[in-house]
Write a protein that holds these residues in place. Structure first.
Motif, PDB file in Angstrom:
ATOM      1  N   VAL A   8     -62.242 -34.974  52.951  1.00 14.41           N
ATOM      2  CA  VAL A   8     -62.154 -33.514  53.092  1.00 14.41           C
ATOM      3  C   VAL A   8     -62.212 -32.879  51.712  1.00 14.41           C
ATOM      4  N   LEU A   9     -63.017 -31.830  51.580  1.00 12.03           N
ATOM      5  CA  LEU A   9     -63.046 -31.012  50.369  1.00 12.03           C
ATOM      6  C   LEU A   9     -62.617 -29.603  50.737  1.00 12.03           C
ATOM      7  N   MET A  10     -61.606 -29.096  50.039  1.00 13.25           N
ATOM      8  CA  MET A  10     -61.113 -27.744  50.286  1.00 13.25           C
ATOM      9  C   MET A  10     -61.386 -26.860  49.076  1.00 13.25           C
ATOM     10  N   THR A  11     -61.758 -25.605  49.351  1.00 14.35           N
ATOM     11  CA  THR A  11     -61.847 -24.623  48.278  1.00 14.35           C
ATOM     12  C   THR A  11     -61.401 -23.272  48.819  1.00 14.35           C
ATOM     13  N   HIS A  12     -61.129 -22.334  47.908  1.00 17.72           N
ATOM     14  CA  HIS A  12     -60.639 -21.011  48.327  1.00 17.72           C
ATOM     15  C   HIS A  12     -61.368 -19.895  47.594  1.00 17.72           C
ATOM     16  N   ASP A  13     -60.863 -18.677  47.734  1.00 16.99           N
ATOM     17  CA  ASP A  13     -61.587 -17.513  47.231  1.00 16.99           C
ATOM     18  C   ASP A  13     -61.654 -17.439  45.711  1.00 16.99           C
ATOM     19  N   VAL A  14     -60.712 -18.057  45.009  1.00 16.60           N
ATOM     20  CA  VAL A  14     -60.742 -18.003  43.551  1.00 16.60           C
ATOM     21  C   VAL A  14     -61.812 -18.941  42.986  1.00 16.60           C
ATOM     22  N   CYS A  15     -61.894 -20.159  43.523  1.00 17.35           N
ATOM     23  CA  CYS A  15     -62.798 -21.172  42.967  1.00 17.35           C
ATOM     24  C   CYS A  15     -64.058 -21.415  43.787  1.00 17.35           C
ATOM     25  N   GLY A  16     -64.042 -21.045  45.057  1.00 15.88           N
ATOM     26  CA  GLY A  16     -65.167 -21.339  45.939  1.00 15.88           C
ATOM     27  C   GLY A  16     -66.518 -20.842  45.456  1.00 15.88           C
ATOM     28  N   PRO A  17     -66.640 -19.567  45.089  1.00 21.98           N
ATOM     29  CA  PRO A  17     -67.940 -19.068  44.639  1.00 21.98           C
ATOM     30  C   PRO A  17     -68.500 -19.848  43.446  1.00 21.98           C
ATOM     31  N   ALA A  18     -67.638 -20.193  42.502  1.00 24.26           N
ATOM     32  CA  ALA A  18     -68.105 -20.946  41.332  1.00 24.26           C
ATOM     33  C   ALA A  18     -68.516 -22.364  41.720  1.00 24.26           C
ATOM     34  N   ALA A  19     -67.748 -22.995  42.596  1.00 26.56           N
ATOM     35  CA  ALA A  19     -68.074 -24.360  43.022  1.00 26.56           C
ATOM     36  C   ALA A  19     -69.425 -24.393  43.735  1.00 26.56           C
ATOM     37  N   PHE A  20     -69.645 -23.432  44.625  1.00 24.40           N
ATOM     38  CA  PHE A  20     -70.928 -23.368  45.322  1.00 24.40           C
ATOM     39  C   PHE A  20     -72.058 -23.026  44.350  1.00 24.40           C
ATOM     40  N   GLY A  21     -71.748 -22.196  43.340  1.00 26.70           N
ATOM     41  CA  GLY A  21     -72.753 -21.848  42.331  1.00 26.70           C
ATOM     42  C   GLY A  21     -73.211 -23.066  41.560  1.00 26.70           C
ATOM     43  N   ILE A  22     -72.269 -23.932  41.189  1.00 31.56           N
ATOM     44  CA  ILE A  22     -72.607 -25.160  40.473  1.00 31.56           C
ATOM     45  C   ILE A  22     -73.402 -26.094  41.379  1.00 31.56           C
ATOM     46  N   PHE A  23     -73.009 -26.163  42.644  1.00 32.98           N
ATOM     47  CA  PHE A  23     -73.734 -26.978  43.618  1.00 32.98           C
ATOM     48  C   PHE A  23     -75.199 -26.549  43.694  1.00 32.98           C
ATOM     49  N   LYS A  24     -75.444 -25.259  43.790  1.00 34.50           N
ATOM     50  CA  LYS A  24     -76.813 -24.759  43.893  1.00 34.50           C
ATOM     51  C   LYS A  24     -77.599 -25.013  42.599  1.00 34.50           C
ATOM     52  N   LYS A  25     -76.927 -24.847  41.482  1.00 30.85           N
ATOM     53  CA  LYS A  25     -77.594 -25.043  40.199  1.00 30.85           C
ATOM     54  C   LYS A  25     -78.038 -26.495  40.030  1.00 30.85           C
ATOM     55  N   GLU A  26     -77.180 -27.439  40.424  1.00 26.36           N
ATOM     56  CA  GLU A  26     -77.455 -28.853  40.178  1.00 26.36           C
ATOM     57  C   GLU A  26     -78.261 -29.524  41.295  1.00 26.36           C
ATOM     58  N   PHE A  27     -78.079 -29.064  42.533  1.00 25.56           N
ATOM     59  CA  PHE A  27     -78.760 -29.708  43.657  1.00 25.56           C
ATOM     60  C   PHE A  27     -79.949 -28.897  44.173  1.00 25.56           C
ATOM     61  N   GLY A  28     -80.062 -27.646  43.723  1.00 27.24           N
ATOM     62  CA  GLY A  28     -81.174 -26.808  44.154  1.00 27.24           C
ATOM     63  C   GLY A  28     -80.725 -25.659  45.046  1.00 27.24           C
ATOM     64  N   GLU A  29     -81.430 -24.535  44.928  1.00 34.50           N
ATOM     65  CA  GLU A  29     -81.055 -23.335  45.678  1.00 34.50           C
ATOM     66  C   GLU A  29     -81.113 -23.552  47.194  1.00 34.50           C
ATOM     67  N   SER A  30     -81.993 -24.417  47.630  1.00 37.05           N
ATOM     68  CA  SER A  30     -82.136 -24.645  49.070  1.00 37.05           C
ATOM     69  C   SER A  30     -81.425 -25.908  49.544  1.00 37.05           C
ATOM     70  N   ALA A  31     -80.620 -26.530  48.666  1.00 37.39           N
ATOM     71  CA  ALA A  31     -79.932 -27.773  49.024  1.00 37.39           C
ATOM     72  C   ALA A  31     -78.880 -27.525  50.104  1.00 37.39           C
ATOM     73  N   LYS A  32     -78.623 -28.548  50.895  1.00 38.67           N
ATOM     74  CA  LYS A  32     -77.595 -28.483  51.920  1.00 38.67           C
ATOM     75  C   LYS A  32     -76.404 -29.353  51.512  1.00 38.67           C
ATOM     76  N   VAL A  33     -75.216 -28.914  51.888  1.00 42.58           N
ATOM     77  CA  VAL A  33     -74.013 -29.682  51.554  1.00 42.58           C
ATOM     78  C   VAL A  33     -74.040 -31.034  52.263  1.00 42.58           C
ATOM     79  N   TRP A  34     -73.264 -31.978  51.734  1.00 48.49           N
ATOM     80  CA  TRP A  34     -73.327 -33.354  52.254  1.00 48.49           C
ATOM     81  C   TRP A  34     -72.827 -33.466  53.686  1.00 48.49           C
ATOM     82  N   ASP A  35     -71.833 -32.648  54.063  1.00 49.81           N
ATOM     83  CA  ASP A  35     -71.305 -32.716  55.427  1.00 49.81           C
ATOM     84  C   ASP A  35     -70.576 -31.407  55.730  1.00 49.81           C
ATOM     85  N   ARG A  36     -71.179 -30.574  56.556  1.00 45.80           N
ATOM     86  CA  ARG A  36     -70.624 -29.239  56.820  1.00 45.80           C
ATOM     87  C   ARG A  36     -69.280 -29.300  57.545  1.00 45.80           C
TER      88      ARG A  36
END
Length: 511
Positions: A97-125
């Motif tokens: 399980v991966l948890m995130t919240h309103d303080v860190c979530g946007p940045a975490a997703f931003g890094i995900f998109k930057k490194e995996f690609g704008e159209s990338a999908k998360v490993w397990d929704r």
């Protein structure tokens, strides 16, 4: 394994060697002598070898040679698909399980998109849990924007567990909204024995109460986990805390963890696992075990863990249908150090400004005049925390002498405050007792003023004040004003202090 402690009496006194004689309460709070510490260095010798192969054997029947492991080692070994792990090893760990919240979530997703690609999908929704909780009930546009950003990202990724809040004017109008992430994770069944739970919040270690490996990570690591579902982790050594003795009726788990932090210091468990065992721990409810594990980070700990038992399994019965498999430390497991406590002799404690390790007996601070009391957060805003406060108010029959702010951790806690009958009250709920005592009306559930936040956050300290709080940190500026003074305390001690206007030992009201 030799062990001894110094007597708190003058230097001429003899050493105490019996484990049964170890007590806590009679000793001055600043003493470093009222704990038994048994050091057991990790052995470097060869402890097992594989015998020479005499005949051809199939790998399936041979297996690998194993040495004893702690709970944390076992969980990480399973998650890294390794038969054996030792402290200090670096391994790729599969995340449950991966948890995130309103303080860190946007940045975490931003890094995900930057490194995996704008159209990338998360490993397990279905293994990602997003819980807005920190800076919600504010007019700050940037704070509000974070929640909007999270909503867009979760819709784009079809995240199954996004506990959204849209109407900030009335939390009850948001059926999906939960509240403080660490309490909501447990209430919604995301905490399970034997699993690995990572979160973008240092108090993610709370979930260790369920017998799992749970720790906080940064946004960069979270961005990687979003895409890969795994993370490189170093296996921590384990400190073992054995707490025995009947829990006095005036103590709560907050007193236990303040005692431990005061003893080993805020750096005493740096990158170490803290395992809690003993008859006292076994007697604790799940919410109290969560309090215990919640503050291991205040000692520098990597994670805290309590072995799963009947109490754990009972709590989980109606919360999850996901199968889980608990693990336990082997009898011969090697612990970096072992500490033993006789909890029956412990007294109510506080942590004075400005460190969670600045331990003192509550009665030693009876002359400290306070300006307010705050009850809330992932540490002290659970249902049982408010029941404890109500118990003290009920026993006293008095009104509070300072403003007393009540911030439930989650919607469920808020409902419990208004519906659960307090034992011995003649049918009254917590909310009724709080009203009669002159407290502020219980606020919207969330993190509230625990981490300060925008100036209009409810109960934020915008002036230099002295506050007794059930939260977890008391650094300068933590709850707002940098000159504010925060005394960390149990719900019992917080309630007693509210009734007198001074830091107060709850035994004044709990006879």
């Amino acid at each position: 394994m030799a062990s001894s402690i110094l007597s708190p009496t003058p230097p001429t006194s003899s050493l105490i060697n019996s484990k049964k004689e170890l007590g806590l309460s009679a000793f001055p709070s600043t003493s470093q002598n009222f704990i038994q510490k048994c050091k057991k260095p990790v052995s470097k010798r060869i402890v097992s070898v594989m015998a020479p192969q005499q005949t051809e054997r199939k790998p399936a029947t041979t297996g690998s040679v194993k040495t004893a492991m702690t709970m944390t080692q076992k969980i990480l070994a399973r998650a890294s698909e390794k038969p054996q792990l030792s402290p200090g090893e670096n391994v790729w760990v599969n995340v449950d399980v991966l948890m995130t919240h309103d303080v860190c979530g946007p940045a975490a997703f931003g890094i995900f998109k930057k490194e995996f690609g704008e159209s990338a999908k998360v490993w397990d929704r279905e293994k990602i849990v997003v819980i807005p909780d920190h800076y919600l009930f504010t007019s700050d546009e940037l704070a509000n924007r974070n929640v909007d950003t999270l909503r867009d990202l979760c819709m784009e990724q079809n995240i199954k567990y996004f506990y959204d809040i849209k109407d900030l004017s009335d939390f009850k109008a948001n059926p999906d909204y939960k509240g403080v992430c660490h309490v909501a994770l447990a209430q919604e069944g995301h905490c399970r024995p034997g699993e690995v739970l990572l979160g973008t919040d240092s108090h993610t270690c709370t979930a260790g109460a369920f017998g799992q490996f749970a720790t906080g990570i940064g946004n960069t690591d979270a961005g990687f986990v979003l895409g890969a579902g795994k993370l490189l982790l170093k296996v921590p050594p384990t400190l073992r805390f054995v707490m025995d003795g009947e829990m006095p009726h005036y103590l709560l788990a907050k007193d236990l963890i303040l005692q431990i932090i005061g003893e080993i210091s805020v750096a005493g468990a740096t990158y170490k696992s803290m395992e809690f065992v003993g008859t006292t721990v076994e007697s604790l409810t799940m919410e109290e075990r969560m309090t215990l594990c919640n503050m291991v980070i205040e000692a520098g700990g990597k994670n805290g863990v309590v072995p799963a038992d009947g109490t754990t399994f009972k709590y989980l019965e109606d919360k999850t249908s996901v199968p889980y498999e608990p693990v336990y430390s082997d009898a011969q497991a090697s612990f970096l150090s072992e500490y033993r406590f006789d909890i029956s002799k412990l007294e109510p404690l506080v942590a004075k400004p400005h460190s969670p390790g600045n331990r003192a007996l509550a009665r030693e601070c009876k002359d400290v005049k306070i300006d307010r009391v705050y009850v809330g957060s992932c540490t002290g805003g659970k249902t049982e925390d408010f029941l404890a406060v109500a118990k003290v108010f009920l026993a006293s029959g008095k009104k509070v002498k300072v403003p007393t702010f009540l911030v439930p951790a989650t919607q469920k806690v808020w409902m419990d405050i208004h519906t659960l009958i307090v034992p011995g009250s003649g049918g009254k709920t917590c909310s009724q007792i709080f009203e009669e005592a002159g407290c502020d009306t219980p606020a919207s559930p969330g993190c509230g003023a625990c981490m300060g936040g925008p100036r209009d956050i409810y109960a934020r300290m915008n002036e230099p004040m002295v506050c007794v709080s059930t939260t977890n940190r008391n650094f300068p500026g933590r709850m707002g004003h940098k000159e504010g003074q925060i005394y960390l305390a149990s719900p019992y001690t917080a309630a007693a202090s509210a009734l007198t206007g001074y830091v107060t030992d709850p035994r004044e009201f709990l006879q």
